[in-house]
Design an enzyme around this catalytic site. Structure first.
Site, mmCIF file in Angstrom:
data_model
loop_
_atom_site.group_PDB
_atom_site.id
_atom_site.type_symbol
_atom_site.label_atom_id
_atom_site.label_comp_id
_atom_site.label_asym_id
_atom_site.label_seq_id
_atom_site.Cartn_x
_atom_site.Cartn_y
_atom_site.Cartn_z
ATOM 1 N N GLY A 245 -2.466 0.207 4.688
ATOM 2 C CA GLY A 245 -1.754 0.753 3.532
ATOM 3 C C GLY A 245 -2.355 2.075 3.145
ATOM 4 C CE LYS A 246 2.355 5.825 0.985
ATOM 5 N NZ LYS A 246 3.385 6.381 0.148
ATOM 6 N NE ARG A 247 -4.246 0.366 -3.464
ATOM 7 C CZ ARG A 247 -3.890 -0.809 -3.933
ATOM 8 N NH1 ARG A 247 -4.775 -1.777 -4.023
ATOM 9 N NH2 ARG A 247 -2.655 -1.029 -4.320
#
Ligand code: GLU
Length: 479
Positions: A245-247
């Site tokens: 994910g973006k995280r």
């Protein structure tokens, strides 16, 4: 069968590498079968809508070479391709369900729904809205949500990646079709659009698998034939078992472009992440992917994202472009990546630098750090010389002596080209009795003060006689 496929992103931000496969695979299938690829912008969630995200999506697809046959910009028979502009179409479709008693207007206020949910939680029973359907739903008017009237039953279906699936009646519920704000839900809008656009293959992330029985119920209620359903497993973060994910630093595809990754390498890498054709082949052109791709060889478990592999592939692609299309073609891909100091040099000179350094590049942006000394005299760093592992044993006097002998020898050749320079270097070895590692490290560091450089004769050839000798002299004077 000519496949009609679609990529249906929501414009909620940039496309990160975890979700671009949902564009690549539909594209490959459409091209392989001579069918059509549709781009549809699913922008009905107005709260998550991000200005400019559609342009970013288009830009990303274009950069990867994934052209679409219908959609924004190119148009097509099912215009418009933005869901937010198709609201009348959804209302027309939902009317059919209202008329046949398979949908109802639901005026229940959100607080009441929360109360039902709490009650179920307390009683430890699953919350199913169909158990709380209002008894006498009003006639629909704008501002009131519309729900599907589910018939609890079992469903079986085949998912081309996940295999045969079966669910019980407990997963079917009265899902919302039209929201309070008048926009359709994803659950409803995509059914209508896929049907209107003639989509034959629905390829999307596996997160939609659990809702599929509700989609099957909608196909049935409309008397639609089911499309081929294909769930793409998640791409996993480099560590652990989570989806990328973006995280976890899932960068946008365009960020890789700006870092100097080639679109050929990106497409190649992502297509092969969780798919293979059963051979050992690792480098694929787009045309080869179109030829070899098959849905039944998509892995049904998550594939792990590995940036090192992507960069390795990028290096392979850099070499391939150089070998097959030549230095000039590779140079054309590098124009934005040179250090600022290169700007005053001719293209011809930069092409020469590129020709001796390209096989060490992982990304184009390595040019910035790896080529400076071809354009400006490096700062002299005597420590780097005397602490070099091959030169440590030499005294400063020996180093100075060796530099002087090198200057003498290199002042001589009439021709300044890689071959005569190599001869001179060999003569120097014989005359000084030094090991190649010692002598060549000394000259290499003195003319570049860089951690590494291409072969010495090639580096000197590109730098030219004047610069090479001037740099050696400057170092000899500083010892
Ligand atoms: N709009 C959905 C998303 O971005 C697409 C799912 C689909 O392809 O149907 O996740």
């Amino acid at each position: 069968m000519k496949a009609i496929t679609r990529f249906a992103p929501s414009p909620t931000g940039y496309i990160h590498i975890g979700n671009v496969r949902s564009a690549i695979y539909p594209y490959l299938v459409a091209r392989q079968t001579g069918g059509k690829m549709i781009l549809r912008i699913e922008d009905t969630d107005r709260e998550r809508y991000v200005e400019g995200a559609t342009e970013l999506i288009e830009d990303t697809l274009r950069w990867l070479g994934l052209d679409w046959d219908e959609g924004p910009i190119v148009g097509g028979p099912s215009e418009p391709y933005f869901q937010s502009e198709r609201r009348e179409i959804y209302l027309k479709w939902v009317q059919k369900l209202l008329d046949s008693g398979r949908a109802y207007a639901d005026p229940t206020p959100p607080e009441k729904i929360d109360e039902y949910r709490r009650k179920c939680n307390e009683e430890k029973v699953p919350f199913l809205y169909r158990n709380f359907r209002p008894e006498n739903p009003p006639k629909w008017e704008p501002g009131i949500p519309i729900r599907f009237k589910a018939e609890p039953k079992e469903y079986s279906w085949h998912d081309a990646v996940m295999g045969d699936m079966h669910t019980g009646p407990e997963v079917l519920d009265d899902i919302i079709l039209i929201k309070r704000d008048g926009y359709p839900t994803y659950n409803f809008a995509h059914i209508v659009d896929d049907a209107e656009m003639g989509v034959t293959h629905v390829m999307r992330g596996v997160e939609y698998l659990s809702s599929t029985p509700n989609y099957l119920a909608l196909y049935e209620a409309f008397g639609l034939e089911r499309p081929i359903l294909i769930s793409l497993p998640h791409i996993l973060a480099p560590q652990g078992n989570k989806k990328l994910g973006k995280r976890d630093g899932a960068k946008s595809v365009t960020e890789y472009r700006d870092d100097g990754v080639l679109p050929e390498a990106m497409l190649n890498y992502l297509a092969c992440l969780g798919w293979n054709d059963g051979t050992e082949q690792e480098i694929y052109t787009k045309d080869e992917l179109i030829k070899s791709f098959s849905i039944d060889r998509i892995q049904n478990s998550g594939a792990r994202y590995d940036e090192t592999k992507l960069l390795w592939l990028n290096g392979q692609w850099i070499r391939r472009i150089f070998d097959e299309q030549g230095a000039r073609a590779l140079y054309d891909r590098t124009v934005n990546f040179w250090p600022e100091v290169a700007a005053s040099y001719s293209e011809e000179y930069r092409v020469k630098v590129l020709s001796i350094i390209y096989d060490r590049l992982k990304t184009m942006s390595d040019l910035k750090t790896m080529t400076e000394y071809f354009f400006v005299d490096p700062d002299i760093d005597i420590n780097m010389l005397v602490e070099n592992k091959f030169l440590k044993k030499l005294s400063e006097a020996e180093i100075e002596e060796l530099l002087k002998m090198s200057i003498n020898e290199l002042s001589e050749p009439k021709e300044w080209n890689p071959e005569s320079l190599q001869e001179k270097l060999n003569d120097l070895l014989a005359k000084t009795g030094r090991k190649p590692a010692e002598l060549f490290s000394l000259i290499r560091i003195a003319i570049s003060f860089a951690p590494f450089s291409p072969a010495l004769n090639l580096t000197m050839d590109v730098l030219g006689r004047e610069t090479t000798l001037a740099r050696l002299n400057a170092v000899a004077r500083s010892i």
